[in-house]
Structures are given as C-alpha cells and as structure tokens.
Design a protein around this motif. Structure first.
Motif, PDB file in Angstrom:
ATOM      1  N   ASP A 168      -6.528   0.072  -8.367  1.00  0.00           N
ATOM      2  CA  ASP A 168      -7.363   0.953  -7.622  1.00  0.00           C
ATOM      3  C   ASP A 168      -9.044   0.629  -8.130  1.00  0.00           C
ATOM      4  OD1 ASP A 168      -5.813   2.611  -6.423  1.00  0.00           O
ATOM      5  OD2 ASP A 168      -5.929   4.305  -8.087  1.00  0.00           O
ATOM      6  N   HIS A 208      -1.123  -1.397  -7.883  1.00  0.00           N
ATOM      7  CA  HIS A 208      -2.548  -1.263  -7.504  1.00  0.00           C
ATOM      8  C   HIS A 208      -3.391  -0.902  -8.529  1.00  0.00           C
ATOM      9  CE1 HIS A 208      -2.829  -1.482  -3.199  1.00  0.00           C
ATOM     10  NE2 HIS A 208      -1.720  -1.041  -2.908  1.00  0.00           N
ATOM     11  N   ARG A 223       0.696  -1.265  -0.372  1.00  0.00           N
ATOM     12  CA  ARG A 223       0.097   0.039   0.023  1.00  0.00           C
ATOM     13  C   ARG A 223       0.897   1.040   0.005  1.00  0.00           C
ATOM     14  NH1 ARG A 223      -2.933  -0.170   4.927  1.00  0.00           N
ATOM     15  NH2 ARG A 223      -1.018  -1.004   5.657  1.00  0.00           N
ATOM     16  N   ARG A 280       0.156   4.514  -9.061  1.00  0.00           N
ATOM     17  CA  ARG A 280      -0.257   3.107  -9.557  1.00  0.00           C
ATOM     18  C   ARG A 280       1.009   2.350  -9.791  1.00  0.00           C
ATOM     19  NH1 ARG A 280      -5.138   4.740 -13.182  1.00  0.00           N
ATOM     20  NH2 ARG A 280      -6.451   5.720 -11.503  1.00  0.00           N
TER      21      ARG A 280
END
Lengths: 517, 284
Positions: B280, B278, B249, B254
């Motif tokens: 999202d 990630h 995290r 990204r």
C-alpha cells in the motif's frame, strides 16, 4: 497454533530461546468436543462395514442369540480398553502393543504381540477391500438396473483386479499422509448411522405389516448368552463381536485432545458405546425379526447369504432405497480402508525404529512425513494375501473375518496382560490401582486368550466357519496358525541378523517403577 | 536496522535442499540470518486410524531433528544459521507462525517437481503464497544456486499499482549493491498493430517506473513472445539473479497472492522468484 517441541529446539545460537514462546499452548490446537469425539469413535468402529462383515458369520455360530452376543461381546473390549488407557497414560510413546508388551514381558512376547496386530490389520485390509468390491458392483447393478453387474464380484479375476485397485488407491492416499477432515467424518458417520437406522425401521415395518420373510417376535431368549448351544459357538461369537467393537478404544486415547472438563473423554467413550450398542441392537433385532434363523432364501441360517447379509437383505428389506445401504457400506469401507493403512504402517515404523524389523521399515518419507516404505509393504502384503485367499476360498470374506477375530483376541489378550505385567509392582497401591491396572485388564486378557485358544482348536475342523479347508484342516486354522508360525520364523531370522532388540537394548524390559534411562 | 531473518521451509526432501541452498545464497548476499524451519505435521483427531495405531509423532520428530542437523551441516560456514522444529496441523501455517515469531522478512520455499524445467507450485508453497504477510521466495526445482546474488530483476506489470514492487527491488539492490533490472514480460499475438501498442505501453510504464523509483539507474528490458514461455525465454537471465514480482491485486489485506501472470512466469523461470505482498505504498 504452533507447538514448539519441548526439549528438541535445535537452536543454532543457543540462548535465542525464540522457540519457547508457545510452550503450554500445545494441546489446545484443534480440540474436539463431545460430539466430535463421538463422531471419531463411531467412524473408527465403522458400523456399516463391521456389520456387513460380521453379522452373517456371527449369526451362523450363535443363531438367535445374536443380540446377546453383541451385548456380551463388548465386555472383553471394555476390559482391554481399561488396560490400554492405563498403558497409554504411562507410556504414550510410539508403539502400543509392541513397546508395551516388550517392556512388560520382554522382546519375544512384544514381537509376537505386534505380529498379531500386524496380521490383524492385514486381514482387515483384505476384508475391507473385499467388502468394498462386493458393494461397488452391487451399487453399479442398482444404479444401472442391470442385475448381471452385481455378479461380477463372483468373477475371481475381476474381483481381484478391482480389489487391487482399491488397495492401491488407499495406499496412495495414506502414503501422501492425507487424512480425513472433520467435515468428511461428520458426513460419513451421519450417513452410515442414518442408513442403518432406516434399515432397521424398514425391517420392523415389514414385520408389522406381515410382509417379512420369516417374521418372529422379539424374545427374551435372544438376549440370553447362556442359551448359545456350546462354548465353542460362544467363543467364536465373542471373537467376532470383539471385531465389531474394535476401534472403540480410540475414543479413550483422544482424551488428551478433548476440550471442556476432565470428564469429557469418559463421557465421549460412554456416549459412543451407547450409540454403537443401540445401533447394533436395532440392526440385529431388525434382521432377526425379519429373517428368522431358518435356512430359507432370506433366512439368517442360509449359508449363501451369511457371508454378506446386507448385500442379500438390503433389497428385500429396503426396497428401492437399498441403494443407500450400498453407498453407506461402500463409503464406510473405503474410508476405513484408507485409515487402516495407517495402523500397520506405523506399527512397522515403530518396529523398524527399535530394531525389531529391518531399518528400511523405519524410513519416513520427507515430503509427506509418512512411513512410506512400511505403507507400501502393508499394501503389497495385503494385496498378495487377498489374491491368494480369493483363489483358495469361496468365502474369503467370511474366512478372513473369522481369522481376524482370532488375531484380535490374540494381540488384545497380550496387550491387556502387558498392562498387568507392567504395573505389577503398583497393584498393592490401593483398590483403584488394583482394579484398573490389575483385575479388569487381567480378566479381559485371560478371557480373550481363552477364546483365542478355543477358536484355534475348533477351527481345525474342516467344516468350521464357511467350510473352506485345506487337506482336511479348516482354512481358518491354517490361516491363523501359519500366520503366527511365519511370525516366529521372521522373528528368529531378525534375531539372528539384528540381535540388539532381542537383547533388550532398544526396548529394555521393565515395569512401572523402572526409571526409563 | 536489525539483522533481517530469512526463513527456509525445510522438509528433508530434494526440493527443500534446493530451497536451502538458494536461501543460504540470499541470506549471504543480503546479510540476513538464516532460520531453517521444519514443521512436523501433527495428526488431526478426525483422521484417527482404524484400528488404533501407535502415535509415531515422536519418531517423526526424531527423524526431523536429523534432517535439520543435515541441513545445518550443509550450509556454507560463516552464515549465521538457526534451526527450528515445530509442530502444527498444517505445515504451511506452521511455517507462517514461525516466520511471525521470528519476525522474518522472507520465507523461502522449494517448488514441486513438474514436467520440464522451471517450476510448479506444491501444496505447501501454494498455501504460503495465499496467506503470507511477508515475501515468499519460490526456488525452481533443480536450481543450482551458483553463488552470491549479482542482479535483482523486478517484474513491472501493466496494471495500475503493479509498479509499487519496484520500491522493494530498489531497496534490496541498494542494500546488497546489486544491479537492478526492470523487466516487462509480454505475451503478444501475431497481430502486428496490437503487438506494437502493447509494447509501447509497456515501454512507457517501465521507463516511468525506472525514472520514478531509481532515478534512471536501473536497466530496462522487455521480454516478449507469442507465449509466456517464449517471453520468459527471450530474456538472458543472469543465473545469479532473483526476480521480484508484485502480489496479485486479489490479495486480501497485505498478503501475497500469486496472480495468473505470475503463475505462468513461474512455470518457465530459471531463477528464484520472490512474490511480494502489497505494501500500500508504505515503506517497510
């Protein structure tokens, strides 16, 4: 920014063309401005190291005319650099002296010129490591307040062991292809220049308040090169001062990367040299004014301090801040030690590539993209050389510096003449071509070779330089001549085993009008 | 959908060859084009040599071309392959720019020779892992590349959001018609109570993920042990497998970022591991 390499895209399905999008962005990457170029130039000259190595030996031969020789000594450097620049523009590919001289004068001269460069780099590696060892122990003594530690450098086994550790570390860093970053160079250069200025200011301070060792007023005679007592001394002094400016030509070859107008490289080279000359003048005048040239305890004529003037004088001149000088020289010499490995390694890589040395020297380590084999070879030779020299000579630093000056004169002389030889058919093409490609480098080359021959001749005298000798012949002569003769032997052996290069197959002889294949 | 491109970061050394073999297997299994990229590192002017040294970049490039030729020749016939020689100050940045130019969907990189089995991350792989906008596949040292993929593993973490990576795994498994295994790796101490509750929580999460994303079709496994080494070793990894793991995290934007748990898993894993940035929740 990535630069797809023109003409070498090895695209599998041809026509994808995806590797050409970036063409033309090339040299924009990591451009350096004027200040950056000057920092690079100064870091390559490594003034704190060069002065600590060359100040004493130069003062020993030219005495009070130290400033004059430092000024005049720049001239041959400038002349050769003009030739370097022209050759670098015409043949930017790998090699420098090796390929240039081979092309202009054929493989034998090219090989020997390159051998001269290799010998010079091996000598400078030994000297750098030796200086680093001296200042390491001096620094330890200053930090701990225990004077006895400084004398450890006189202990031959300890000295050699320490030197080999320095050599191994620098080799390891270079093998891994690590390079100094911008920030590191800025810090190192600022620190070096600052400390040298402070040294000079402190020396004049002592002169001003009457606490100097042997105060002397600056005299016009100090700047008169004709006042040097003999041509021999003059030649020896110039050989040494070629060494103190060695590295300046780097500023001319980073020109492709400098940003701003086309005049930046020229201005960078000029600024660098002004900074360096001013610095050398400040230090030379400071030392002369403070010490004089007598052979008293802190006099420049005292053979005991000539090998390492800063080590002897930093204490009396700078007082408690002398520790800064140790730090400056130590950082300067260790940084140079690492960047110096690059030079012989790359030269051997190029020679291996063109068949002038066995192909193993051309090996590139995939992981680090560095000439691994050649780097290790350079470290082994330099270590062995230092060990032998340290055992043979009491003044190893002095003798290596003197021999180094000779080697630089030799290979720079050949390189400068290679410029004239290579461009010989263009010299009639106008005054600029004649001057830049003919007269200036030609004069520089001839001058350097004359100094080389004179120094060779003089160094036969057993009392030459530090006075080290073997069988009644000066050690510097034995060193210089045997290294060159060894080169001839290796060259002949290589000719017998791999004749292609010597038949001009890999680097064909030619001139600026020859079409390269 | 167009054919995806996979970039292999290649350097001619042993770990690159391992990465190339694994990359070729992945590309064949998932129907991708393989782009072998070799970045020749250019000198920084601030690393200038003393005394002036010849510029050997062209010799390095010459050598690099030969490495690329060897690389191409070693790839199994039938797989579409392209090779690219690029120049950059930083090898990792050069690879990322190549990946961007080629619109690559995956970057495959070998890992350093550490002590013992499994892998530690080298400097180039580390930089890739900390900046790549596309998934990065790390191939363990000495990985045998036994052939076409048979199974996709997906590591399901216990932190919020750590389950999103499952979506990528589902997509990959569906495209190549492979088994999907969701795994949870637990380090549990001696304490009986803590062990049970951690295990129960992981089991709940992983079942929920299996239900949500795969409609219950995925197999679920929980590996546990006192150390991560034991937890990893408690799972019988299919040699023709691949582990997908979500980026930490901490990742900025990204991009990928190797979390501490992922880094420890990596050290003991016998199969390639893909770190997925990630998303999202967006579908790529």
């Amino acid at each position: 920014m990535t630069t797809p390499v023109a003409g070498t895209t090895t695209s599998g399905d041809r026509g994808s063309g995806s590797d050409n999008d970036g063409a033309g962005k090339g040299l924009a990457s990591g451009r350096v401005g004027l200040l950056g170029a000057v920092v690079i130039g100064v870091s390559c000259i490594a003034p704190a190291y060069t002065l600590s190595g060359a100040l004493g030996p130069t003062a020993a031969v030219v005495g009070e005319q130290l400033p004059a020789i430092f000024l005049v000594g720049f001239l041959p450097m400038l002349l050769v650099a003009v030739g370097y620049r022209e050759l670098n523009r015409a043949m930017p590919d790998a090699g420098t002296t090796f390929t240039w001289a081979s092309r202009a004068f054929g493989p034998w001269v090219g090989w020997m010129g390159s051998w001269g460069l290799l010998a010079a780099t091996i000598l400078v590696l030994s000297n750098l490591a030796g200086i680093a060892v001296d200042f390491l122990y001096l620094l330890l003594a200053q930090v701990t307040g225990d004077e006895a530690l400084a004398d450890l450098t006189r202990n031959v086994p300890v000295n050699i062991a320490t030197c080999l550790v320095f050599m191994a570390l620098a080799c390891w860093v270079s093998y891994r292809g690590l390079e100094a970053t911008k920030a590191v160079q800025y810090v190192l250069v600022t620190f070096q220049v600052g400390v040298l200025i402070w040294f000079s200011v402190a020396a004049f301070g002592h002169v001003g308040d009457g606490t100097a060792f042997d105060a002397a007023a600056i005299s016009a005679e100090w700047f008169n090169p004709f006042a040097v007592d003999s041509f021999s001394s003059f030649a020896a002094g110039i050989s040494l001062s070629v060494f103190i400016y060695w590295g300046w030509d780097v500023v001319l070859t980073i020109n492709e990367e400098t940003k701003g107008s086309a005049t930046t490289p020229g201005r960078a080279a000029l600024t660098t040299i002004l900074v360096i000359v001013a610095l050398y003048m400040a230090v030379a005048l400071g030392v002369l004014s403070y010490s004089g040239v007598s052979d008293g305890a802190h006099g420049l004529g005292n053979a005991d301090i000539q090998e390492n003037v800063f080590a002897a004088l930093a204490g009396p001149v700078m007082g408690p801040t002398a520790i800064l000088m140790s730090l400056a020289v130590l950082s300067s010499s260790t940084a140079s030690l690492q960047s110096t490995f690059v030079s012989p390694a790359r030269t051997m890589l190029a020679m291996g590539h063109y068949g002038a040395l066995p192909p193993s020297y051309a090996r590139i380590t995939p992981r680090f993209q560095s000439p691994g084999y050649a780097t290790v070879a350079a470290a082994l030779v330099a270590s062995a050389f230092y060990t032998v020299m340290r055992v043979l000579s009491e003044d190893v630093l002095w003798d290596t510096i003197t021999a180094l000056g000779m080697m630089v004169c030799f290979y720079y002389g050949i390189t400068a003449l290679a410029c004239v030889g290579y461009f010989r058919k263009e010299l009639g093409g106008g005054p600029r071509a004649f001057l830049m490609k003919g007269l200036l480098p030609g004069a520089g080359g001839v001058l350097l070779l004359v100094f080389f021959v004179q120094t060779c001749y003089d160094s036969m005298d057993p009392s030459y330089g530090s006075g080290s000798q073997i069988g009644g012949v000066g050690l510097v002569f034995v060193l210089g001549v045997s290294v060159l003769l060894l080169g001839v032997v290796v060259m002949i052996a290589q000719r017998l085993r791999r004749p292609e290069f010597f038949r001009g197959v890999t680097v064909p002889r030619g001139d600026s009008t020859t079409n390269l294949r | 959908m167009s054919v995806p491109h996979y970039v292999v970061a290649y350097g001619g050394d042993e770990r690159s060859k391992v990465a190339l073999r694994a990359g070729a297997d992945l590309a064949r299994s998932l129907g991708a084009v393989l782009d072998i990229v070799l970045v020749v590192r250019s000198d920084t002017p601030f690393g200038a040599a003393y005394p002036p040294a010849p510029d050997v970049e062209s010799l390095v490039e010459h050598q690099a071309e030969r490495w690329l030729d060897e690389a191409r020749a070693s790839v199994p016939p039938g797989l579409p392959v392209r090779t690219h020689l690029r120049r950059h100050r930083s090898v990792a940045q050069g690879i990322l720019e190549a990946a961007a130019d080629l619109d690559a969907r995956l970057v495959v990189v070998g890992t350093a020779s550490g002590v013992g089995p499994g892998f530690t991350v080298g400097p180039v792989a580390t930089q890739l892992l900390h900046a790549s906008p596309v998934p990065v596949a790390l191939v363990p040292r000495g990985h045998e590349s036994p052939g076409l993929l048979e199974r996709v593993y997906c590591a399901v973490g216990t932190r919020p959001g750590a389950q999103l990576v499952v979506r990528e795994a589902v997509e990959a498994a569906r495209r190549a018609e492979l088994d999907l295994h969701l795994v949870s790796l637990l380090e549990v101490d001696e304490h009986q109570g803590a062990r049970e509750s951690a295990r129960r929580r992981a089991a709940e999460l992983i079942s929920a993920a299996a239900e949500d994303f795969t409609g219950g079709r995925a197999t679920v496994e929980i590996g546990q042990g006192r150390t991560m080494k034991q937890a990893v070793e408690s799972i019988a990894w299919e040699p023709r497998g691949l582990l997908l793991i979500g980026s930490s995290r901490l990742a900025p934007g990204r991009r990928t970022f190797l979390g501490t748990t992922a880094a420890r898993i990596l050290r003991h894993l016998p199969i390639p591991m893909v770190v997925v940035p990630h998303t999202d929740g967006e579908q790529r």
